[in-house]
Design a protein around this motif. Structure first.
Motif, PDB file in Angstrom:
ATOM      1  N   GLU A 154      16.607  -5.877 -11.986  1.00 49.74           N
ATOM      2  CA  GLU A 154      16.523  -7.334 -11.967  1.00 49.74           C
ATOM      3  C   GLU A 154      15.970  -7.851 -10.648  1.00 49.74           C
ATOM      4  O   GLU A 154      15.538  -9.009 -10.571  1.00 49.74           O
ATOM      5  N   ASP A 155      15.964  -7.029  -9.615  1.00 50.32           N
ATOM      6  CA  ASP A 155      15.411  -7.443  -8.328  1.00 50.32           C
ATOM      7  C   ASP A 155      13.936  -7.810  -8.445  1.00 50.32           C
ATOM      8  O   ASP A 155      13.405  -8.537  -7.606  1.00 50.32           O
ATOM      9  N   ARG A 156      13.277  -7.302  -9.489  1.00 43.27           N
ATOM     10  CA  ARG A 156      11.854  -7.590  -9.691  1.00 43.27           C
ATOM     11  C   ARG A 156      11.625  -8.615 -10.812  1.00 43.27           C
ATOM     12  O   ARG A 156      10.545  -8.651 -11.397  1.00 43.27           O
ATOM     13  N   TRP A 157      12.616  -9.427 -11.079  1.00 44.05           N
ATOM     14  CA  TRP A 157      12.531 -10.359 -12.198  1.00 44.05           C
ATOM     15  C   TRP A 157      11.254 -11.213 -12.123  1.00 44.05           C
ATOM     16  O   TRP A 157      10.480 -11.297 -13.092  1.00 44.05           O
ATOM     17  N   THR A 158      11.010 -11.841 -11.000  1.00 42.13           N
ATOM     18  CA  THR A 158       9.831 -12.692 -10.856  1.00 42.13           C
ATOM     19  C   THR A 158       8.551 -11.882 -11.005  1.00 42.13           C
ATOM     20  O   THR A 158       7.587 -12.342 -11.633  1.00 42.13           O
ATOM     21  N   ASP A 159       8.548 -10.675 -10.462  1.00 45.74           N
ATOM     22  CA  ASP A 159       7.372  -9.814 -10.580  1.00 45.74           C
ATOM     23  C   ASP A 159       7.112  -9.428 -12.035  1.00 45.74           C
ATOM     24  O   ASP A 159       5.955  -9.387 -12.482  1.00 45.74           O
ATOM     25  N   ILE A 160       8.178  -9.129 -12.765  1.00 48.00           N
ATOM     26  CA  ILE A 160       8.030  -8.746 -14.174  1.00 48.00           C
ATOM     27  C   ILE A 160       7.403  -9.886 -14.968  1.00 48.00           C
ATOM     28  O   ILE A 160       6.465  -9.684 -15.755  1.00 48.00           O
ATOM     29  N   LEU A 161       7.905 -11.096 -14.759  1.00 43.30           N
ATOM     30  CA  LEU A 161       7.349 -12.241 -15.478  1.00 43.30           C
ATOM     31  C   LEU A 161       5.888 -12.460 -15.117  1.00 43.30           C
ATOM     32  O   LEU A 161       5.058 -12.800 -15.979  1.00 43.30           O
ATOM     33  N   ASP A 207       5.397  -4.516 -10.841  1.00 43.17           N
ATOM     34  CA  ASP A 207       5.245  -5.369  -9.661  1.00 43.17           C
ATOM     35  C   ASP A 207       3.772  -5.587  -9.338  1.00 43.17           C
ATOM     36  O   ASP A 207       3.368  -5.667  -8.175  1.00 43.17           O
ATOM     37  N   ALA A 208       2.970  -5.683 -10.410  1.00 44.86           N
ATOM     38  CA  ALA A 208       1.530  -5.894 -10.247  1.00 44.86           C
ATOM     39  C   ALA A 208       1.062  -6.960 -11.223  1.00 44.86           C
ATOM     40  O   ALA A 208       1.704  -7.213 -12.254  1.00 44.86           O
ATOM     41  N   VAL A 209      -0.058  -7.585 -10.896  1.00 49.02           N
ATOM     42  CA  VAL A 209      -0.697  -8.531 -11.817  1.00 49.02           C
ATOM     43  C   VAL A 209      -2.134  -8.092 -12.027  1.00 49.02           C
ATOM     44  O   VAL A 209      -2.810  -7.626 -11.100  1.00 49.02           O
ATOM     45  N   ALA A 210      -2.587  -8.208 -13.262  1.00 47.94           N
ATOM     46  CA  ALA A 210      -3.941  -7.795 -13.626  1.00 47.94           C
ATOM     47  C   ALA A 210      -4.890  -8.981 -13.555  1.00 47.94           C
ATOM     48  O   ALA A 210      -4.535 -10.107 -13.919  1.00 47.94           O
ATOM     49  N   GLY A 252      -8.310   1.970 -13.522  1.00 45.32           N
ATOM     50  CA  GLY A 252      -8.900   0.894 -12.740  1.00 45.32           C
ATOM     51  C   GLY A 252      -8.560   0.977 -11.266  1.00 45.32           C
ATOM     52  O   GLY A 252      -7.981   1.953 -10.789  1.00 45.32           O
ATOM     53  N   ARG A 253      -8.927  -0.084 -10.537  1.00 47.44           N
ATOM     54  CA  ARG A 253      -8.716  -0.153  -9.088  1.00 47.44           C
ATOM     55  C   ARG A 253      -7.470  -0.984  -8.801  1.00 47.44           C
ATOM     56  O   ARG A 253      -7.306  -2.092  -9.333  1.00 47.44           O
ATOM     57  N   THR A 254      -6.603  -0.450  -7.964  1.00 50.70           N
ATOM     58  CA  THR A 254      -5.354  -1.122  -7.610  1.00 50.70           C
ATOM     59  C   THR A 254      -5.392  -1.504  -6.145  1.00 50.70           C
ATOM     60  O   THR A 254      -5.527  -0.638  -5.262  1.00 50.70           O
ATOM     61  N   LEU A 255      -5.276  -2.801  -5.867  1.00 51.04           N
ATOM     62  CA  LEU A 255      -5.358  -3.317  -4.506  1.00 51.04           C
ATOM     63  C   LEU A 255      -3.965  -3.686  -3.999  1.00 51.04           C
ATOM     64  O   LEU A 255      -3.171  -4.272  -4.736  1.00 51.04           O
ATOM     65  N   PRO A 256      -3.660  -3.348  -2.744  1.00 50.37           N
ATOM     66  CA  PRO A 256      -2.329  -3.663  -2.211  1.00 50.37           C
ATOM     67  C   PRO A 256      -2.180  -5.126  -1.825  1.00 50.37           C
ATOM     68  O   PRO A 256      -3.117  -5.750  -1.314  1.00 50.37           O
ATOM     69  N   ALA A 288     -11.902  -2.912 -13.173  1.00 49.77           N
ATOM     70  CA  ALA A 288     -10.620  -3.202 -13.830  1.00 49.77           C
ATOM     71  C   ALA A 288      -9.544  -3.258 -12.750  1.00 49.77           C
ATOM     72  O   ALA A 288      -8.917  -2.253 -12.410  1.00 49.77           O
ATOM     73  N   VAL A 289      -9.317  -4.440 -12.208  1.00 45.95           N
ATOM     74  CA  VAL A 289      -8.544  -4.596 -10.974  1.00 45.95           C
ATOM     75  C   VAL A 289      -7.159  -5.157 -11.254  1.00 45.95           C
ATOM     76  O   VAL A 289      -6.994  -6.092 -12.051  1.00 45.95           O
ATOM     77  N   ILE A 290      -6.169  -4.567 -10.585  1.00 48.80           N
ATOM     78  CA  ILE A 290      -4.839  -5.164 -10.517  1.00 48.80           C
ATOM     79  C   ILE A 290      -4.439  -5.296  -9.053  1.00 48.80           C
ATOM     80  O   ILE A 290      -4.978  -4.606  -8.180  1.00 48.80           O
ATOM     81  N   HIS A 291      -3.494  -6.191  -8.794  1.00 44.98           N
ATOM     82  CA  HIS A 291      -2.992  -6.432  -7.440  1.00 44.98           C
ATOM     83  C   HIS A 291      -1.521  -6.034  -7.418  1.00 44.98           C
ATOM     84  O   HIS A 291      -0.698  -6.590  -8.149  1.00 44.98           O
ATOM     85  N   HIS A 292      -1.212  -5.052  -6.579  1.00 48.18           N
ATOM     86  CA  HIS A 292       0.101  -4.397  -6.573  1.00 48.18           C
ATOM     87  C   HIS A 292       0.872  -4.781  -5.319  1.00 48.18           C
ATOM     88  O   HIS A 292       0.385  -4.609  -4.196  1.00 48.18           O
ATOM     89  N   LYS A 293       2.090  -5.298  -5.507  1.00 44.60           N
ATOM     90  CA  LYS A 293       2.903  -5.710  -4.361  1.00 44.60           C
ATOM     91  C   LYS A 293       3.418  -4.501  -3.585  1.00 44.60           C
ATOM     92  O   LYS A 293       3.855  -3.513  -4.180  1.00 44.60           O
ATOM     93  N   VAL A 294       3.371  -4.594  -2.267  1.00 46.53           N
ATOM     94  CA  VAL A 294       3.924  -3.562  -1.395  1.00 46.53           C
ATOM     95  C   VAL A 294       5.067  -4.196  -0.609  1.00 46.53           C
ATOM     96  O   VAL A 294       4.842  -5.000   0.293  1.00 46.53           O
TER      97      VAL A 294
END
Length: 341
Positions: A15-22, A102-105, A127-131, A224-230
């Motif tokens: 649940e700590d990633r609730w906002t990220d999941i949404l 914890d990523a958005v496409a 695809g490419r994953t950006l931090p 094909a890019v996603i942005h991944h939280k670090v």
């Protein structure tokens, strides 16, 4: 590309990633090529399962654009591999895509995946994953060659749309039929809630896929890019050292499963060409007075040493009969008849 259907699997556990999941689900709903469905697989967390079920079965969220959202409980043992297998087993799309929780496409993520499948030989597209750094910018000491430590695309991968040995699991897609050939992700290799940040389950799967289907082509498409939280904890050198050591353990598991030839094929080029160039670049930056150059060179050396130590320890334990994984390596996926809910 017309008529191709994607099931998107997002595995979640806290649940700590609730906002990220949404945010991840919303990014799938906004795709220019709409997904058939989004499968949110909850890893042995009843409270999170209940909360997500309520979120996506009632109110305005349930009627949102971009396909149905289905919330499922992981039907296998704890861990990312079993969660992905649960999603695969019920997926109704012609293709199955995976997105980290914890990523958005970006909006054209699925469209670029779909274009790769114009060639019938193509079995997987990554695809490419950006931090997205918690501190707002890359730590000066953190070498781009090690961005895989935080689940992102790293320096050394060829640009464009190119064939690869394996795709990266948090930003990838497969033909649904690929899993009929190989049976899913192996449990006993990747993360399962253990404190050690293990990985490589997608590498092992892709190697098995190449063996089962010798003519199969796996692509990496950097459009094909996603942005991944670090998170902040993963920006620290302590995590870097722990993760690279765990990668050595994971590579030993992969080699044990599929052999060191294919299991370390890409890593040999990486360690003999990409990393030495990174050390030289860091030292050159230090001589030119650029911030962090010497520390980046040092981090590369430490990362290599830690990974090598993890690999050696795991291999030694295997030879002595001591278990070095968190469970038996199995490739079984819970698979009712394809397409059934």
């Amino acid at each position: 590309m017309n008529g191709r259907t994607f099931s998107v699997v997002i595995c979640v556990y806290t649940e700590d990633r609730w906002t990220d999941i949404l945010a991840a689900v919303e990014s799938v709903r906004r795709q220019s090529l709409p997904a058939l469905e989004t499968l949110v697989v909850v890893d042995h967390n009843p409270r999170l399962l209940e909360r997500l079920t309520e979120e996506f079965t009632a109110g305005p969220e349930a009627a949102g654009p971009g396909g149905e959202v289905r919330v499922l409980a992981n039907a296998g043992p704890r861990g990312l591999s079993a969660g992905r297998n649960t999603g695969i087993s019920v997926a109704r799309g012609e293709f199955v895509a995976f997105l980290d929780d914890d990523a958005v496409a970006e909006q054209d993520w699925l469209r670029h995946f779909a274009e790769g499948y114009d060639d019938p030989r193509v079995t997987a597209v990554g695809g490419r994953t950006l931090p997205v750094w918690a501190s707002g910018r890359r730590p000066a000491w953190f070498p781009e060659e090690f961005d895989w430590v935080v689940g992102c695309t790293y320096r050394g991968l060829a640009p464009g749309r190119v064939p690869v040995r394996n795709v990266l699991g948090g930003n990838a897609s497969f033909r649904r039929t690929a899993f009929d050939a190989v049976g899913g992700f192996a449990t006993g290799i990747g993360r399962d809630g253990d404190k050690r940040p293990l990985g490589c389950e997608e590498t092992e799967l892709c190697i098995r896929l190449g063996r089962a289907l010798p003519d199969a082509v796996l692509l990496m498409d950097d459009r094909a890019v996603i942005h991944h939280k670090v998170p902040a904890v993963r920006e620290r050198f302590r995590y870097f050292r722990t993760r690279t050591y765990a990668e050595g353990l994971s590579k030993a598991l992969v080699s044990h499963s599929v052999g060191s030839g294919k299991g370390l094929e890409t890593e040999r080029r990486y360690t003999t060409r990409v990393l030495p160039a990174g050390v030289v670049r860091g030292l050159r930056d230090a001589l030119l007075g650029r911030p962090g150059g010497a520390r980046r060179a040092g981090a590369i050396v430490v990362g290599v040493a830690a990974a090598a130590a993890g690999y050696a320890v795991a291999r030694a334990r295997a030879r002595s009969g001591v278990a070095f994984s968190h469970g038996p390596i199995t490739t079984y996926a819970p698979r009712p008849e394809a397409g059934t809910p």
